[in-house]
Scaffold this motif. Structure first.
Motif, PDB file in Angstrom:
ATOM      1  N   GLY A   1       0.825  -1.199   0.000  1.00 43.81           N
ATOM      2  CA  GLY A   1       0.000   0.000   0.000  1.00 43.81           C
ATOM      3  C   GLY A   1       0.858   1.247   0.000  1.00 43.81           C
ATOM      4  N   THR A   2       0.315   2.346  -0.523  1.00 40.94           N
ATOM      5  CA  THR A   2       0.962   3.651  -0.449  1.00 40.94           C
ATOM      6  C   THR A   2      -0.021   4.615   0.212  1.00 40.94           C
ATOM      7  OG1 THR A   2       0.168   4.461  -2.595  1.00 40.94           O
ATOM      8  CG2 THR A   2       2.225   3.202  -2.588  1.00 40.94           C
ATOM      9  N   PHE A   3       0.509   5.576   0.944  1.00 39.79           N
ATOM     10  CA  PHE A   3      -0.343   6.582   1.572  1.00 39.79           C
ATOM     11  C   PHE A   3       0.476   7.828   1.864  1.00 39.79           C
ATOM     12  CE2 PHE A   3       1.305   3.976   5.031  1.00 39.79           C
ATOM     13  CZ  PHE A   3       1.773   4.937   5.936  1.00 39.79           C
ATOM     14  N   GLN A   4      -0.218   8.921   2.087  1.00 41.78           N
ATOM     15  CA  GLN A   4       0.400  10.203   2.404  1.00 41.78           C
ATOM     16  C   GLN A   4       0.279  10.446   3.901  1.00 41.78           C
ATOM     17  OE1 GLN A   4      -1.406  13.546   0.409  1.00 41.78           O
ATOM     18  NE2 GLN A   4       0.548  14.564   0.145  1.00 41.78           N
ATOM     19  N   HIS A   5       1.411  10.683   4.558  1.00 47.09           N
ATOM     20  CA  HIS A   5       1.387  10.939   5.997  1.00 47.09           C
ATOM     21  C   HIS A   5       0.583  12.207   6.264  1.00 47.09           C
ATOM     22  CE1 HIS A   5       2.678  10.777  10.143  1.00 47.09           C
ATOM     23  NE2 HIS A   5       3.077  12.031  10.072  1.00 47.09           N
ATOM     24  N   PRO A   6      -0.381  12.143   7.169  1.00 48.44           N
ATOM     25  CA  PRO A   6      -1.296  13.279   7.338  1.00 48.44           C
ATOM     26  C   PRO A   6      -0.694  14.434   8.130  1.00 48.44           C
ATOM     27  CG  PRO A   6      -1.815  11.570   8.911  1.00 48.44           C
ATOM     28  CD  PRO A   6      -0.753  10.998   8.009  1.00 48.44           C
ATOM     29  N   THR A   7      -1.342  15.583   8.024  1.00 48.24           N
ATOM     30  CA  THR A   7      -1.080  16.707   8.915  1.00 48.24           C
ATOM     31  C   THR A   7      -1.896  16.479  10.182  1.00 48.24           C
ATOM     32  OG1 THR A   7      -0.726  18.237   7.087  1.00 48.24           O
ATOM     33  CG2 THR A   7      -1.286  19.192   9.219  1.00 48.24           C
ATOM     34  N   CYS A   8      -1.235  16.514  11.326  1.00 49.29           N
ATOM     35  CA  CYS A   8      -1.900  16.237  12.593  1.00 49.29           C
ATOM     36  C   CYS A   8      -1.917  17.477  13.474  1.00 49.29           C
ATOM     37  CB  CYS A   8      -1.201  15.103  13.335  1.00 49.29           C
ATOM     38  SG  CYS A   8      -1.304  13.511  12.478  1.00 49.29           S
ATOM     39  N   THR A   9      -3.028  17.690  14.144  1.00 45.16           N
ATOM     40  CA  THR A   9      -3.188  18.800  15.081  1.00 45.16           C
ATOM     41  C   THR A   9      -3.944  18.293  16.296  1.00 45.16           C
ATOM     42  OG1 THR A   9      -5.230  19.476  13.961  1.00 45.16           O
ATOM     43  CG2 THR A   9      -3.182  20.572  13.273  1.00 45.16           C
ATOM     44  N   GLN A  10      -3.998  19.124  17.331  1.00 43.71           N
ATOM     45  CA  GLN A  10      -4.755  18.756  18.515  1.00 43.71           C
ATOM     46  C   GLN A  10      -6.246  18.678  18.182  1.00 43.71           C
ATOM     47  OE1 GLN A  10      -3.179  20.728  22.287  1.00 43.71           O
ATOM     48  NE2 GLN A  10      -2.343  22.067  20.699  1.00 43.71           N
ATOM     49  N   ARG A  11      -6.889  17.634  18.695  1.00 43.58           N
ATOM     50  CA  ARG A  11      -8.327  17.481  18.442  1.00 43.58           C
ATOM     51  C   ARG A  11      -9.094  18.448  19.336  1.00 43.58           C
ATOM     52  NH1 ARG A  11     -11.813  12.984  16.274  1.00 43.58           N
ATOM     53  NH2 ARG A  11      -9.837  12.162  15.519  1.00 43.58           N
ATOM     54  N   PRO A  12      -9.966  19.276  18.755  1.00 45.45           N
ATOM     55  CA  PRO A  12     -10.717  20.251  19.546  1.00 45.45           C
ATOM     56  C   PRO A  12     -11.502  19.590  20.670  1.00 45.45           C
ATOM     57  CG  PRO A  12     -10.960  20.701  17.204  1.00 45.45           C
ATOM     58  CD  PRO A  12     -10.263  19.377  17.312  1.00 45.45           C
ATOM     59  N   GLY A  13     -11.411  20.177  21.848  1.00 46.05           N
ATOM     60  CA  GLY A  13     -12.169  19.690  22.988  1.00 46.05           C
ATOM     61  C   GLY A  13     -11.548  18.524  23.717  1.00 46.05           C
ATOM     62  N   VAL A  14     -10.422  17.994  23.197  1.00 48.92           N
ATOM     63  CA  VAL A  14      -9.757  16.855  23.839  1.00 48.92           C
ATOM     64  C   VAL A  14      -8.556  17.357  24.626  1.00 48.92           C
ATOM     65  CG1 VAL A  14      -8.514  14.693  23.461  1.00 48.92           C
ATOM     66  CG2 VAL A  14     -10.510  15.250  22.055  1.00 48.92           C
ATOM     67  N   THR A  15      -8.508  17.056  25.918  1.00 46.86           N
ATOM     68  CA  THR A  15      -7.406  17.502  26.771  1.00 46.86           C
ATOM     69  C   THR A  15      -6.486  16.359  27.158  1.00 46.86           C
ATOM     70  OG1 THR A  15      -8.805  17.232  28.741  1.00 46.86           O
ATOM     71  CG2 THR A  15      -8.764  19.409  27.696  1.00 46.86           C
ATOM     72  N   GLN A  16      -6.777  15.140  26.669  1.00 42.46           N
ATOM     73  CA  GLN A  16      -5.936  13.984  26.970  1.00 42.46           C
ATOM     74  C   GLN A  16      -4.666  14.021  26.128  1.00 42.46           C
ATOM     75  OE1 GLN A  16      -7.782  10.253  26.024  1.00 42.46           O
ATOM     76  NE2 GLN A  16      -5.977   9.038  26.522  1.00 42.46           N
ATOM     77  N   TYR A  17      -3.516  13.761  26.768  1.00 43.74           N
ATOM     78  CA  TYR A  17      -2.239  13.686  26.056  1.00 43.74           C
ATOM     79  C   TYR A  17      -1.506  12.418  26.497  1.00 43.74           C
ATOM     80  CZ  TYR A  17      -3.180  18.513  24.808  1.00 43.74           C
ATOM     81  OH  TYR A  17      -3.757  19.649  24.312  1.00 43.74           O
ATOM     82  N   PRO A  18      -0.669  11.858  25.585  1.00 44.51           N
ATOM     83  CA  PRO A  18      -0.452  12.351  24.231  1.00 44.51           C
ATOM     84  C   PRO A  18      -1.663  12.109  23.338  1.00 44.51           C
ATOM     85  CG  PRO A  18       0.590  10.226  24.496  1.00 44.51           C
ATOM     86  CD  PRO A  18       0.079  10.613  25.851  1.00 44.51           C
ATOM     87  N   GLN A  19      -1.723  12.873  22.232  1.00 45.13           N
ATOM     88  CA  GLN A  19      -2.664  12.611  21.157  1.00 45.13           C
ATOM     89  C   GLN A  19      -1.860  12.073  19.974  1.00 45.13           C
ATOM     90  OE1 GLN A  19      -5.318  15.883  20.260  1.00 45.13           O
ATOM     91  NE2 GLN A  19      -5.611  16.366  22.426  1.00 45.13           N
ATOM     92  N   ALA A  20      -2.387  11.067  19.299  1.00 37.97           N
ATOM     93  CA  ALA A  20      -1.621  10.421  18.242  1.00 37.97           C
ATOM     94  C   ALA A  20      -2.546   9.825  17.199  1.00 37.97           C
ATOM     95  CB  ALA A  20      -0.722   9.336  18.827  1.00 37.97           C
ATOM     96  N   ALA A  21      -1.992   9.583  16.014  1.00 35.16           N
ATOM     97  CA  ALA A  21      -2.681   8.864  14.943  1.00 35.16           C
ATOM     98  C   ALA A  21      -1.626   8.127  14.132  1.00 35.16           C
ATOM     99  CB  ALA A  21      -3.477   9.812  14.049  1.00 35.16           C
ATOM    100  N   ALA A  22      -1.881   6.869  13.824  1.00 38.88           N
ATOM    101  CA  ALA A  22      -0.926   6.046  13.078  1.00 38.88           C
ATOM    102  C   ALA A  22      -1.588   5.499  11.830  1.00 38.88           C
ATOM    103  CB  ALA A  22      -0.413   4.896  13.942  1.00 38.88           C
ATOM    104  N   ALA A  23      -0.894   5.558  10.699  1.00 37.54           N
ATOM    105  CA  ALA A  23      -1.361   4.956   9.448  1.00 37.54           C
ATOM    106  C   ALA A  23      -0.425   3.805   9.104  1.00 37.54           C
ATOM    107  CB  ALA A  23      -1.371   5.994   8.320  1.00 37.54           C
ATOM    108  N   TRP A  24      -0.987   2.651   8.756  1.00 34.28           N
ATOM    109  CA  TRP A  24      -0.120   1.493   8.533  1.00 34.28           C
ATOM    110  C   TRP A  24      -0.812   0.441   7.669  1.00 34.28           C
ATOM    111  CZ3 TRP A  24      -2.204  -3.013  10.600  1.00 34.28           C
ATOM    112  CH2 TRP A  24      -3.116  -2.867  11.652  1.00 34.28           C
TER     113      TRP A  24
END
Length: 279
Positions: free
Chosen positions: A95-118
């Motif tokens: 598979g091929t994919f473009q690594h996304p632009t990540c920002t803080q999710r509005p209203g979420v105060t839990q850290y860390p925040q993360a997203a993984a594509a695989w």
């Protein structure tokens, strides 16, 4: 995927035993030139596989089209899983994919925040093992600073990020996982910046080689799910798995995992799917 606070730096053409017999060797090239042994660095983290609530573990002009794949909900997987039979196993996934632009999710105060594509093999109908490789973005605190990394893992063994392979939002990655047996595989990760990372792993946890996965994940950090970062839409393209019979398995007919309130996914055609933040 589960991050650890401990960092392990391994130098050279890596040959590393993990959890008894599992071993691997790895190399890095940049524009077809081998990276010096002293410049190859890996950072360790680990995965959680005991969650029983479902799976355990760029700019495009394509128009989103809702198709007819069956859907299912998960706490942390969003994407396509196509399951085959044990008599016609998965040999290779791509598979091929473009690594996304990540920002803080509005209203979420839990850290860390993360997203993984695989992309990966197993981990859904077969939960004893999962072989996966991709990219991850992580926001550690309210400053909003984003860390982007390449990683791979053979669950339940430890996972590794390749810290000296740069990752930026919008970078394209081409990933192939080629199994030569249920316990032996080669992973090849290439980026549009000219980097190629290759790992040969053997004596890993036994794969059934029945699940073909293209996923955006809300990963674990230590023992709990990370906050799910906001991310730009991820398109997986040229997505296919080759079975031992030689037949190609694609996206059509796969199960589409959704994360309620977090991520929605759908197939576009037999070789493309997308995942985006749920509205």
């Amino acid at each position: 995927m589960k991050f650890l606070s401990t960092t392990l730096s391994l130098l050279g053409v890596i040959s590393q035993p993990i959890l008894a017999q599992f071993s691997f060797t790895s190399t890095v090239e940049h524009n077809s030139v081998p990276v010096l042994q002293s410049e190859i660095n890996l950072k360790s983290f680990r995965s959680r596989t005991d969650d029983d609530s479902g799976p355990k573990i760029g700019t495009t002009i394509l128009r989103r089209v809702k198709r007819t794949n069956p859907t299912a909900n998960s706490n942390n997987w969003c994407g396509s899983v196509h399951t085959t039979t044990s008599s016609n196993q998965i040999k290779l996934i791509h598979g091929t994919f473009q690594h996304p632009t990540c920002t803080q999710r509005p209203g979420v105060t839990q850290y860390p925040q993360a997203a993984a594509a695989w992309i990966g093999i197993d981990g859904d109908s077969w939960t004893s093992a999962l072989l996966q490789a991709g990219t991850v973005c992580k926001i550690s605190n309210s400053t909003g600073i984003v860390e982007n990394e390449v990683w791979w893992q053979w669950v339940p063994n430890g996972a590794y990020t390749i810290t000296n392979v740069p990752v930026f939002a919008g970078d394209w990655f081409d990933i192939t996982i080629n199994t030569t047996s249920s316990t032996t595989a080669t992973i090849k990760i290439s980026s549009n910046r000219g980097y190629t990372y290759t790992v040969n792993a053997w004596q890993g946890a036994t794969l059934a080689r029945v699940d073909a996965d293209w996923v955006v994940e809300r990963p674990y950090y230590r023992s709990t799910l990370a906050g799910f970062a906001q991310f730009t839409q991820v398109w997986f393209q040229d997505a296919y798995a080759t079975l031992t019979s030689g037949i190609s398995l694609g996206i059509t007919g796969a199960k589409q995992y959704q994360i309620p309130g977090g991520c929605a996914s759908a197939e576009y055609d037999n070789s493309k799917l997308y995942a985006n933040v749920a509205s």
